[in-house]
Enzyme design. Structure first.
Site, PDB file in Angstrom:
ATOM      1  N   SER A  24       0.838  -1.195   0.000  1.00  8.65           N
ATOM      2  CA  SER A  24       0.000   0.000   0.000  1.00  8.65           C
ATOM      3  C   SER A  24       0.875   1.247   0.000  1.00  8.65           C
ATOM      4  O   SER A  24       2.099   1.151  -0.038  1.00  8.65           O
ATOM      5  CB  SER A  24      -0.898  -0.021   1.245  1.00  8.65           C
ATOM      6  OG  SER A  24      -1.874   0.979   1.181  1.00  8.65           O
ATOM      7  N   ASN A  25       0.226   2.395   0.032  1.00  8.54           N
ATOM      8  CA  ASN A  25       0.922   3.672   0.178  1.00  8.54           C
ATOM      9  C   ASN A  25       0.545   4.272   1.521  1.00  8.54           C
ATOM     10  O   ASN A  25      -0.531   3.987   2.035  1.00  8.54           O
ATOM     11  CB  ASN A  25       0.465   4.653  -0.906  1.00  8.54           C
ATOM     12  CG  ASN A  25       1.115   4.388  -2.248  1.00  8.54           C
ATOM     13  OD1 ASN A  25       2.221   3.868  -2.325  1.00  8.54           O
ATOM     14  ND2 ASN A  25       0.418   4.745  -3.295  1.00  8.54           N
ATOM     15  N   ASP A  26       1.400   5.119   2.023  1.00  4.04           N
ATOM     16  CA  ASP A  26       1.102   5.806   3.270  1.00  4.04           C
ATOM     17  C   ASP A  26       0.109   6.938   2.981  1.00  4.04           C
ATOM     18  O   ASP A  26       0.404   7.822   2.174  1.00  4.04           O
ATOM     19  CB  ASP A  26       2.412   6.365   3.840  1.00  4.04           C
ATOM     20  CG  ASP A  26       2.273   6.753   5.301  1.00  4.04           C
ATOM     21  OD1 ASP A  26       1.210   6.465   5.885  1.00  4.04           O
ATOM     22  OD2 ASP A  26       3.229   7.326   5.839  1.00  4.04           O
TER      23      ASP A  26
END
Ligand code: CTP
Length: 209
Positions: A24-26
């Site tokens: 995922s991305n932050d």
């Protein structure tokens, strides 16, 4: 913004490798949710397509929860033709695991480099740029660790946006943010550090100007 349909994306996407693991991305989703709340308060009809976040739905906003970039793309493209303003504030994952394993991947008998092979996700903003009507306003985001403005300008042009909101990665997850707004017509607005709720109104005031 009365009578305008505004479509906003927020949060990260999750790309599952197996039922318990994902990449995922932050992203907290705060900027996208603040923009949705602001657009609603300004009188717009707002649809918010969000990845997994722990934020309450702003009052009066229609919310659709998605998980992966592919799902986000599907929900956004279904609704894009009816939108007057589209804001891609989501931190969409650029890559996904090539294969999804229905069973939890066991470490025994595997080498680390065999576990994760990636495939590229479609770029939703670029697709929206290709399909954009002249009467639509398309707003992208750029989060960078360096060369902020040059890279943001490149994204503005390549993805055919009307505006891009350029952010340093240090604003991720914070309640306050700052940004530089860049337009395809060459406008450049430096916004001070402010709570994201306030920034959202200021961003719309420049975009609607
Ligand atoms: N975006 C998108 N679909 C993707 C990746 C990004 O729609 N698959 C959108 C984001 O919502 C954001 C903009 O594109 O509005 C820029 O995203 P960013 O992650 O900063 O840049 P990328 O285009 O992914 O490029 P890079 O990762 O190389 O910086």
């Amino acid at each position: 913004m009365k009578n305008l349909n505004v479509l906003i994306t927020a949060g990260p996407t999750r790309e599952y490798l197996d039922p318990v693991r994902y990449i995922s991305n932050d992203s907290s989703g705060k900027m996208g949710f603040s923009l949705a709340a602001a657009a609603k308060k300004l009188g717009a009809e707002v649809t918010l397509v969000t990845g997994p976040v722990s934020l309450p739905t702003p009052k009066g906003v229609k919310r659709l929860d998605v998980t992966s970039a592919a799902e986000m793309k599907r929900e956004v493209m279904k609704r894009s033709a009816g939108a007057d303003i589209i804001v891609m504030a989501a931190a969409v994952a650029d890559f996904r695991p090539q294969k999804f394993s229905r069973q939890k991947i066991k470490k025994q008998g595997r080498r680390a480099r065999q576990v994760l092979n990636l495939a590229q996700n479609a770029d939703i903003l670029a697709e929206l740029g290709r399909k954009k009507r002249p009467d639509q306003t398309l707003i992208g985001f750029a989060v960078e660790t360096e060369d902020l403005e040059d890279r943001a300008l490149k994204k503005l042009k390549e993805k055919k946006c009307d505006w891009i909101v350029a952010n340093r990665h240090t604003v991720i997850g914070k309640d306050r943010g700052h940004a530089i707004l860049l337009s395809k017509k060459g406008r450049r607005v430096v916004l001070p550090e402010l709570p994201k709720d306030e920034l959202a109104f200021i961003i719309f005031s420049h975009i609607l100007d």
